[in-house]
Design a protein around this motif. Structure first.
Motif, short mmCIF file in Angstrom:
data_model
loop_
_atom_site.label_atom_id
_atom_site.label_comp_id
_atom_site.label_asym_id
_atom_site.label_seq_id
_atom_site.Cartn_x
_atom_site.Cartn_y
_atom_site.Cartn_z
N UNK A 206 0.82 -1.22 0.00
CA UNK A 206 0.00 0.00 0.00
C UNK A 206 0.85 1.26 0.00
N UNK A 207 2.07 1.17 0.50
CA UNK A 207 2.93 2.36 0.48
C UNK A 207 3.38 2.69 -0.93
N UNK A 208 3.64 1.68 -1.74
CA UNK A 208 4.00 1.96 -3.13
C UNK A 208 2.80 2.54 -3.86
N UNK A 209 1.61 2.02 -3.57
CA UNK A 209 0.40 2.59 -4.17
C UNK A 209 0.20 4.03 -3.72
N UNK A 210 0.58 4.33 -2.48
CA UNK A 210 0.53 5.71 -2.00
C UNK A 210 1.47 6.60 -2.81
N UNK A 211 2.67 6.10 -3.09
CA UNK A 211 3.61 6.87 -3.90
C UNK A 211 3.05 7.12 -5.30
N UNK A 212 2.39 6.13 -5.88
CA UNK A 212 1.81 6.29 -7.20
C UNK A 212 0.71 7.35 -7.19
N UNK A 213 -0.06 7.40 -6.09
CA UNK A 213 -1.10 8.41 -5.98
C UNK A 213 -0.50 9.81 -5.91
N UNK A 224 9.14 4.66 -9.86
CA UNK A 224 10.54 4.97 -10.17
C UNK A 224 11.16 5.90 -9.18
N UNK A 225 10.59 5.97 -7.96
CA UNK A 225 11.04 6.98 -7.00
C UNK A 225 12.50 6.86 -6.66
N UNK A 226 13.02 5.64 -6.57
CA UNK A 226 14.43 5.49 -6.21
C UNK A 226 15.34 5.62 -7.42
N UNK A 227 14.81 5.38 -8.61
CA UNK A 227 15.63 5.45 -9.80
C UNK A 227 14.72 5.77 -10.99
N UNK A 290 13.60 -0.91 1.23
CA UNK A 290 13.63 -0.08 0.02
C UNK A 290 12.35 0.74 -0.08
N UNK A 291 11.23 0.10 0.18
CA UNK A 291 9.95 0.80 0.08
C UNK A 291 9.82 1.88 1.15
N UNK A 292 10.21 1.56 2.39
CA UNK A 292 10.13 2.55 3.46
C UNK A 292 10.99 3.77 3.15
N UNK A 293 12.18 3.52 2.66
CA UNK A 293 13.08 4.62 2.30
C UNK A 293 12.44 5.47 1.21
N UNK A 294 11.82 4.82 0.22
CA UNK A 294 11.19 5.54 -0.88
C UNK A 294 9.99 6.35 -0.41
N UNK A 295 9.17 5.78 0.49
CA UNK A 295 7.99 6.50 0.92
C UNK A 295 8.36 7.68 1.81
N UNK A 296 9.41 7.54 2.62
CA UNK A 296 9.89 8.67 3.41
C UNK A 296 10.34 9.81 2.50
#
Length: 804
Positions: A206-213, A224-227, A290-296
C-alpha cells in the motif's frame, strides 16, 4: 496439450455461472502449475471474462448507461488467490427503474458462489463526492479500470476522479499522511517484524500505491522513486517481490491473508525458490526497507512541493540553521553546511546522524548519497570525540531508529559497524521475538537510553545493548560468538582495556540474570555468591547486566518484562552488588605537575591546549578558591558554547585549579583571552553568569523554525538521579565532607546550573569528578555541608533535580 479443466467444451469460463468462476479459481490454485504474475494474470483473465459475459446477459454494453469498473487488486490486475473483488457499477441516472435489477443481477451470483465482494453503485457525481469526502476511498478509485459496459461512461468516471485528485491532492496531503501513519501504527514496520503484514505494514504494497497516488498529482515520483525512468528500479523490484510473496501466501494459506506467519514461511520460500524461511524473511525485509526509504523520501518531496498560502507566501526562503560543526537544518531536513567536506572530516557522518536523532529531522537524501560516495573512514581506534558522537546518537531513544535505518539503506551504518551485516534482516528463531535481530538491537538501545542514569557507566550500557546479540546467525552460542565480536568492536571504538573487558563480559553474560531468576532462588546466598563469582567480583558489571536485561526484555516483545521479572532481577542485582561491597566510590584526581606550576602565576589564568580528538580542547582555569568559583568557571565555558566532556576540580594553596575537556559545537578552539576576560568579569561582578545563561536559555526555548516546521530540542527519557554516597574522611566531630553523585542527561549549562544551586544552598564543593558519556553526565561532587540533616539533603536533592 492437456485440456484446461477450468473451461467448458462450449467456451470460456465467462459463458458459465459464477460458481464455475469460483471453481475455476480454486482449481488454478490447487493445480500449483502457475505462480507469480502468470497466476495473477490467469485469475484476472477468468474473472474479467466472467464479468464481461455477465454484463452482456444483463444488457450492460456500449451506450447502455451502465459500466462495470474494477478497483483494488483487480483494477491493478494483481488479483491473488483469495482477493476480494472490488467492483463499481457506474450508471448515468438515465434508467433508475433498472438500477436495482442490474445491480442484483451482478452482485447476487458472486455472493452465491462464495466469492468475497466489495461493491458499490455510483453515478459519476456520487463517485466524485465519495472521493472528496474519504481519502482512503479516493486512493482506491485511482486504481479504477474499465471491465465491461459503457466505456465512455467508465472513462468519464475515471478521468473525473483523477482530475479531482490532481486538483485537491495538495490540500489533502496532511489527511493522507495522517491516514498512512495510523495504518503504520496499527501494523508496524514490515522490515523488522517477525510476522509482517506485507500489504498494510510500513514498507508494504500500500505504500508503493501511496507513492503512485502522489505521482499522479505530480507531488513525487511513483514506482521509479528510487531510480526514475528505469523499469527495473529497486522500488519496482521490491514491489514485485512483496507481490510474489502475497500471491503464494494466499495460495498456501487457502484464504485471504496478508500476514506472513512462521508456519507458512518455509512453504512460501520453497514456492518462490528463495531457500528457507530465514531467506524469505530477508527478502521481505530488504524489499520493505527499500519501500520505506522511498515513501519517506516521497512524502518529504510532496511536502516540499505543496505551495504555501496566505501570509506564509511572504516568508523568506528556508534558512540554514546550524546544528553541529558542518551540520545544518535546511528545509525541514538535516543537511551539510556549505563549508563541510566529507572527505576530510571523518566524524561528519556521526554528527549528521546524531543531529538527525537529536532534533528529530530526517537526513537529506542527497546528503546521504554524498556521504556514501565521499565520506572519509574514521581512523581506528576511534578518538573519544567520535565515540562521543556515536553515544549521543545511541542515547536518543527511539529517535535513533530512523537515522540508523537511513544510514543502513545507503551502506553507511555497516562502515561504522561491519559486524551488522551478519544480523541485518535476520529473523528470530522463536515466536516470542517481535522484531528481526537488527531491529531488536536498536529497540534494546532505545530502551537502554531510558536507563542510562540508573548505572554508573551509561556508555557501556548503550554499547552493550547495541551488540549484545551481534553473534546471532553465525552458528553456535551467540553469547560466546558475540563476546568475541564485541572485543573487536571495543578495540575499533577505542575503549580502554578495562572498559573493553567489561563490554566483552557484558555481551557474554547478557542472559545470565534472566536464566538465574528462572532456574534458581535469587535470594539464596549461594546463588548470589555464584553470580558474583561468574562476574569476577565486578559490581559495576552486575549493575550493567541488570539494566541490559530490562532493556533486552522490553525490546523482545509484549509481556516479556513484567513486575515479577523486574523485582527478581533488580533484587538479585542489589544483593550481588551488596555482596561485593557496593559500587566503587570516587576519589579526587591528584593535580598534575604542569597544573601545579600555574599556582606561581597570576591570580586569574586560563590555559588552552589540544585534546585527544580533532575538536576536543583542554581548558585549565585558575581563580581564587571561594564559594561559587566552580559555577562561575562552568558558566563562562557554557557562555562560550563549550560543553564539558570531563573535568577534574581541585584546590591548592587558596586557588581553584580546574581542568575541563571541552568540545566546541562550532568553530575551532576557544579564545584563551576571551575566556580569561569573562572569568575576571564573573568575579568582579560585571558579568552575572547565572543571568546570562538564563537569558541565553530563554532565547533558545522557542523552537527553531525551518520551512514552517518546528525543530524540537532533544527530549530525553532517562530521569535525573541524585545519590548521597556517604562521608569521606569524616572527622571526629562528624562534619566531614560527603559525596553527592548526579546522573542526568547532559545539556548546555547543566554543570553551571547545578554548581550554582549547590553554592546557593551552602554546599561548598571541595573537589569533583565530571564525566559526560555521550549524552549522559555522571558527576560526583565532594561537598562540605553546613547542615547534615536529612531535610537539608532533601532540599539540595530537590534543587539539583529541578535544574536538570
Amino acid at each position: 496439450m492437456n485440456a484446461d479443466p477450468t473451461r467448458s467444451e462450449s467456451g470460456s469460463v465467462g459463458d458459465l455461472g459464477a460458481q464455475a468462476l469460483a471453481d475455476s479459481r480454486k482449481l488454478l490454485l490447487r493445480a500449483g502449475d502457475l505462480h507469480g504474475r502468470q497466476l495473477r494474470n490467469a485469475l484476472a483473465d477468468r474473472t474479467e471474462a466472467w464479468l464481461a459475459a455477465r454484463a452482456r446477459t444483463l444488457g450492460i454494453d456500449e451506450g447502455s448507461g451502465f459500466a462495470i469498473v474494477a478497483i483494488g487488486s483487480l483494477g491493478r490486475r494483481e488479483l491473488v488467490g483469495y482477493s476480494d473483488l472490488d467492483l463499481i457499477l457506474v450508471h448515468d441516472d438515465r434508467y433508475p427503474d433498472r438500477l436495482n435489477e442490474v445491480a442484483d443481477g451482478l452482485w447476487y451470483p458472486i455472493w452465491d458462489a462464495g466469492i468475497s465482494l466489495d461493491h458499490s453503485v455510483r453515478s459519476v457525481p456520487e463517485a466524485m463526492k465519495v472521493a472528496r469526502e474519504d481519502v482512503t476511498a479516493a486512493l482506491g478509485l485511482l486504481d479504477a479500470r474499465y471491465i465491461a459496459g459503457d466505456s465512455d461512461l467508465a472513462a468519464l468516471m475515471i478521468s473525473s476522479v483523477r482530475n479531482l485528485w490532481r486538483a485537491e491532492a495538495r490540500t489533502r496531503l496532511p489527511e493522507l499522511i495522517e491516514a498512512a501513519q495510523q495504518r503504520w501504527h496499527r501494523t508496524g514496520d514490515i522490515a523488522h517484524r517477525a510476522e509482517p503484514d506485507i500489504k498494510n505494514g510500513r514498507g508494504g504494497l500500500r505504500d508503493v500505491q501511496l507513492l503512485d497516488a502522489l505521482a499522479l498529482a505530480n507531488l513525487t515520483d511513483g514506482l521509479g522513486a528510487l531510480d526514475p525512468g528505469r523499469a527495473d528500479s529497486p522500488l519496482r523490484e521490491a514491489y514485485d517481490d512483496l507481490l510474489a510473496v502475497r500471491t503464494e501466501l494466499h495460495t498456501i494459506a487457502g484464504r485471504a491473508r496478508d500476514q506472513v506467519r512462521a508456519q507458512d514461511a518455509d512453504e512460501i520460500a520453497a514456492a518462490l525458490g528463495v531457500g528457507d524461511r530465514f531467506d524469505l524473511a530477508r527478502t521481505i525485509s530488504r524489499a520493505a526497507r527499500i519501500t520505506s526509504y522511498a515513501v519517506d523520501a516521497g512524502l518529504r518531496t510532496a511536502r516540499n512541493a505543496v505551495g504555501r498560502k496566505g501570509l506564509s507566501r511572504l516568508r523568506r526562503a528556508p534558512i540554514r540553521s546550524p546544528l553541529d560543526e558542518g551540520v545544518v537544518a535546511h528545509g525541514g531536513e538535516v543537511a551539510l553546511a556549505r563549508t563541510a567536506i566529507p572527505g576530510s572530516d571523518p566524524g561528519l557522518l556521526l554528527r549528521v546522524a546524531a543531529a538527525s536523532a537529536r532534533h528529530r529531522l530526517p537526513m537529506n537524501g542527497p546528503v546521504l548519497t554524498r556521504l556514501a560516495a565521499y565520506s572519509a573512514a574514521i581512523p581506528e581506534p576511534w578518538s573519544p570525540e567520535h565515540l562521543s558522537d556515536l553515544l549521543v546518537l545511541l542515547a536518543s531513544g527511539h529517535d535513533l531508529i530512523g537515522p540508523v535505518e537511513a544510514l543502513d539503506a545507503t551502506g553507511l551504518w555497516e562502515r561504522l559497524l561491519p559486524e551488522w551485516a551478519g544480523v541485518r534482516d535476520l529473523p528470530p528463531r522463536d515466536a516470542v521475538h517481535t522484531w528481526t535481530v537488527d531491529r531488536h538491537l536498536l529497540e534494546t538501545v532505545a530502551y537502554a537510553s531510558a536507563l542510562t542514569t540508573s548505572v554508573s557507566r551509561p556508555d557501556l550500557l548503550l554499547l552493550g545493548a547495541l551488540v549484545h546479540d551481534i553473534g546471532k546467525g553465525r552458528g553456535g552460542d551467540h553469547s560466546e560468538i558475540g563476546a568475541e565480536l564485541a572485543d573487536g568492536v571495543a578495540a575499533r571504538f577505542g575503549l580502554w582495556p578495562d572498559d573493553r573487558r567489561t563490554l566483552v563480559e557484558l555481551v557474554r553474560h547478557h542472559l545470565l540474570l534472566p536464566r538465574v531468576v528462572i532456574r534458581r532462588d535469587p535470594t539464596d546466598p549461594e546463588t548470589v555468591a555464584s553470580v558474583a563469582d561468574r562476574l569476577g567480583g565486578d559490581a559495576s558489571l552486575a549493575e550493567l547486566l541488570g539494566a541490559l536485561a530490562e532493556a533486552d526484555s522490553r525490546a523482545t516483545g509484549p509481556g516479556v518484562w513484567g513486575e515479577w521479572k523486574a523485582s527478581q532481577i533488580r533484587g538479585l542485582v542489589g544483593r550481588v552488588v551488596g555482596y561485593l561491597g557496593g559500587s566503587e566510590v570516587s576519589e579526587p584526581v591528584p593535580l598534575e605537575d604542569r597544573v601545579m606550576e600555574l599556582a606561581r602565576g597570576p591570580e586569574f589564568q586560563v590555559r588552552v591546549e589540544p585534546g585527544d580528538g580533532p575538536n576536543m580542547t583542554v581548558v585549565t582555569m585558575v581563580a581564587p578558591d571561594a564559594p561559587g568559583t566552580l559555577s562561575k568557571m562552568t558558566g563562562v565555558l557554557a557562555l562560550a558554547g563549550l560543553q564539558a566532556q570531563s573535568a577534574t576540580i581541585n584546590a591548592h594553596d587558596g586557588l581553584a585549579m580546574d581542568t575541563f575537556v571541552v568540545m566546541p559545537r562550532f568553530g575551532g578552539p576557544p579564545d584563551r583571552q576571551i575566556l580569561r576576560q569573562r572569568l575576571i568579569a564573573a568575579f568582579d561582578g560585571s558579568l552575572d553568569v547565572t543571568m546570562a545563561l538564563r537569558d541565553r536559555a530563554a532565547r533558545r526555548s522557542a523552537p527553531v523554525r525551518v520551512a514552517d516546521a518546528a525543530v524540537p530540542v532533544s527530549r530525553p527519557t532517562a530521569p535525573p538521579r541524585v545519590q548521597w554516597l556517604g562521608r569521606t574522611d569524616a572527622t571526629s566531630d562528624g562534619i566531614g565532607p560527603v559525596l553527592l553523585e548526579l546522573r542526568a542527561v547532559d545539556d548546555e549549562g547543566l554543570l553551571a546550573r547545578v554548581t550554582a544551586e549547590l553554592q546557593k544552598l551552602g554546599a561548598d564543593v571541595e573537589w569533583a569528578k565530571i564525566a559526560t558519556m555521550g549524552a549522559t553526565a555522571v558527576d560526583t561532587f565532594c561537598v562540605r555541608l553546613a547542615d547534615h540533616s536529612d531535610s537539608a539533603r532533601a532540599q539540595i536533592t530537590a534543587a539539583v533535580l529541578a535544574v536538570c
